[in-house]
Design a protein around this motif. Structure first.
Motif, mmCIF file in Angstrom:
data_model
loop_
_atom_site.group_PDB
_atom_site.id
_atom_site.type_symbol
_atom_site.label_atom_id
_atom_site.label_comp_id
_atom_site.label_asym_id
_atom_site.label_seq_id
_atom_site.Cartn_x
_atom_site.Cartn_y
_atom_site.Cartn_z
ATOM 1 N N GLN A 231 58.066 108.149 36.585
ATOM 2 C CA GLN A 231 58.792 109.262 37.174
ATOM 3 C C GLN A 231 58.559 109.276 38.670
ATOM 4 O O GLN A 231 57.438 109.160 39.142
ATOM 5 N N VAL A 232 59.664 109.432 39.414
ATOM 6 C CA VAL A 232 59.570 109.434 40.862
ATOM 7 C C VAL A 232 58.902 110.711 41.333
ATOM 8 O O VAL A 232 59.235 111.815 40.871
ATOM 9 N N GLN A 233 57.954 110.555 42.252
ATOM 10 C CA GLN A 233 57.326 111.709 42.879
ATOM 11 C C GLN A 233 57.625 111.695 44.365
ATOM 12 O O GLN A 233 57.663 110.636 44.991
ATOM 13 N N LEU A 234 57.845 112.867 44.900
ATOM 14 C CA LEU A 234 58.011 113.035 46.332
ATOM 15 C C LEU A 234 56.747 113.676 46.870
ATOM 16 O O LEU A 234 56.299 114.698 46.337
ATOM 17 N N VAL A 235 56.184 113.082 47.917
ATOM 18 C CA VAL A 235 54.942 113.589 48.477
ATOM 19 C C VAL A 235 55.166 113.927 49.948
ATOM 20 O O VAL A 235 55.388 113.032 50.767
ATOM 21 N N GLU A 236 55.096 115.226 50.243
ATOM 22 C CA GLU A 236 55.299 115.701 51.600
ATOM 23 C C GLU A 236 53.959 115.843 52.306
ATOM 24 O O GLU A 236 52.950 116.199 51.665
ATOM 25 N N SER A 237 53.934 115.585 53.607
ATOM 26 C CA SER A 237 52.714 115.722 54.391
ATOM 27 C C SER A 237 53.067 115.988 55.850
ATOM 28 O O SER A 237 54.227 115.854 56.251
ATOM 29 N N GLY A 238 52.047 116.377 56.618
ATOM 30 C CA GLY A 238 52.228 116.553 58.050
ATOM 31 C C GLY A 238 52.290 117.989 58.533
ATOM 32 O O GLY A 238 52.378 118.229 59.739
ATOM 33 N N GLY A 239 52.257 118.936 57.626
ATOM 34 C CA GLY A 239 52.306 120.328 58.035
ATOM 35 C C GLY A 239 51.006 120.779 58.683
ATOM 36 O O GLY A 239 50.034 120.030 58.746
ATOM 37 N N GLY A 240 51.015 122.013 59.169
ATOM 38 C CA GLY A 240 49.824 122.563 59.794
ATOM 39 C C GLY A 240 50.131 123.820 60.568
ATOM 40 O O GLY A 240 51.229 124.379 60.463
ATOM 41 N N LEU A 241 49.148 124.248 61.335
ATOM 42 C CA LEU A 241 49.278 125.426 62.194
ATOM 43 C C LEU A 241 49.575 124.962 63.617
ATOM 44 O O LEU A 241 48.858 124.107 64.153
ATOM 45 N N VAL A 242 50.611 125.524 64.207
ATOM 46 C CA VAL A 242 51.010 125.130 65.553
ATOM 47 C C VAL A 242 51.455 126.364 66.316
ATOM 48 O O VAL A 242 51.957 127.324 65.719
ATOM 49 N N GLN A 243 51.249 126.349 67.619
ATOM 50 C CA GLN A 243 51.668 127.473 68.448
ATOM 51 C C GLN A 243 53.168 127.424 68.699
ATOM 52 O O GLN A 243 53.775 126.346 68.650
ATOM 53 N N PRO A 244 53.774 128.562 68.973
ATOM 54 C CA PRO A 244 55.201 128.559 69.334
ATOM 55 C C PRO A 244 55.466 127.601 70.492
ATOM 56 O O PRO A 244 54.690 127.537 71.446
ATOM 57 N N GLY A 245 56.548 126.851 70.363
ATOM 58 C CA GLY A 245 56.884 125.835 71.350
ATOM 59 C C GLY A 245 56.308 124.473 71.051
ATOM 60 O O GLY A 245 56.665 123.492 71.718
ATOM 61 N N GLY A 246 55.427 124.399 70.063
ATOM 62 C CA GLY A 246 54.797 123.141 69.717
ATOM 63 C C GLY A 246 55.664 122.257 68.834
ATOM 64 O O GLY A 246 56.811 122.581 68.529
ATOM 65 N N SER A 247 55.074 121.132 68.422
ATOM 66 C CA SER A 247 55.797 120.134 67.630
ATOM 67 C C SER A 247 54.969 119.697 66.436
ATOM 68 O O SER A 247 53.734 119.725 66.475
ATOM 69 N N LEU A 248 55.667 119.291 65.394
ATOM 70 C CA LEU A 248 55.057 118.665 64.209
ATOM 71 C C LEU A 248 56.006 117.605 63.700
ATOM 72 O O LEU A 248 57.228 117.706 63.882
ATOM 73 N N ARG A 249 55.437 116.615 63.019
ATOM 74 C CA ARG A 249 56.245 115.595 62.356
ATOM 75 C C ARG A 249 55.873 115.560 60.890
ATOM 76 O O ARG A 249 54.728 115.265 60.547
ATOM 77 N N LEU A 250 56.832 115.854 60.040
ATOM 78 C CA LEU A 250 56.627 115.829 58.602
ATOM 79 C C LEU A 250 57.059 114.481 58.038
ATOM 80 O O LEU A 250 57.988 113.851 58.545
ATOM 81 N N SER A 251 56.397 114.079 56.957
ATOM 82 C CA SER A 251 56.755 112.848 56.253
ATOM 83 C C SER A 251 56.957 113.148 54.781
ATOM 84 O O SER A 251 56.289 114.012 54.216
ATOM 85 N N CYS A 252 57.866 112.402 54.176
ATOM 86 C CA CYS A 252 58.131 112.513 52.737
ATOM 87 C C CYS A 252 58.157 111.102 52.176
ATOM 88 O O CYS A 252 59.053 110.319 52.505
#
Length: 118
Positions: free
Chosen positions: A1-22
């Motif tokens: 069975q295919v699983q999707l695994v998300e990562s890369g989240g976190g706490l960031v200040q307004p105006g900041g950046s994040l990169r999520l992966s799946c």
């Protein structure tokens, strides 16, 4: 069975950046249109960005110009680059393959929490 695994989240200040992966798997992952969804507390899950197997993209108005979705079919991975983050972007982010306006192809993964706060 295919699983999707998300990562890369976190706490960031307004105006900041994040990169999520799946990270996905399976022989058809690279053929599917993939999307990033988010669900904020007390709200319905919404599709914020999608990318076709060929790389064409679409965005919700609320993230247009700030978020960029991309994919690496060889790695079976979909990304979401999030810039100029706002407190209203706070949510659990999930990836999946949209099937029409309401359905999705895969079972939901665990998601990754994004919190935008000072």
């Amino acid at each position: 069975q295919v699983q999707l695994v998300e990562s890369g989240g976190g706490l960031v200040q307004p105006g900041g950046s994040l990169r999520l992966s799946c990270a996905g798997s399976g022989s058809i992952f690279s053929l599917k249109t993939m999307g990033w969804y988010r669900q904020a507390p007390g709200k319905q899950r919404e599709l914020v960005a999608s990318v076709t197997s060929g790389g064409s993209t679409n965005y919700a108005d609320s993230v247009k110009g700030r978020f960029t979705i991309s994919r690496d079919n060889a790695k079976k991975t979909v990304y979401l680059q999030m810039n100029s983050l706002k407190p209203e972007d706070t949510a659990v982010y999930y990836c999946n393959a949209p099937e029409g306006s309401r359905l999705v192809f895969y079972s939901w993964g665990q998601g990754t929490q994004v919190t935008v706060s000072s």
